[in-house]
Design a protein around this motif. Sequence first.
Motif: not given
Length: 115
Positions: A3-17
């Motif tokens: 989960k932590e890796e996924l959230i880090k990747q998503l954070q780079a694209r869309d913080s609200l997502l």
Amino acid sequence: MRKEELIKQLQARDSLLANAVSHMVTYVQDHYPSTFPSKEQTEAVNNYLRSAHADGDGSMSERNCEHRRIASQNITIAAIRVLDSQQLDRLQNVLNNIAYDKEYYMPERGYCIHR
């Protein structure tokens, strides 16, 4: 993937997502989940849906609810790498409920001692 890796990747694209995915994955993966998500978890989803312009004019018309439901599928799609099929089904079911009810959450209980 964790989960932590996924959230880090998503954070780079869309913080609200990323925030919505983080909250909802936590809810779905809970070993003893409540029937409803918390207010904070629901607000994370609603914030993402507003940012995706899924609310339209802000009314809860059938059309806007369907736009919210479709936009909520982005959260499920983003979570595919960390959830199994049962968890994904449960996640989308909860997201569908949030799409039709912005206040679909477990009411907070007040633990006060009255005199």
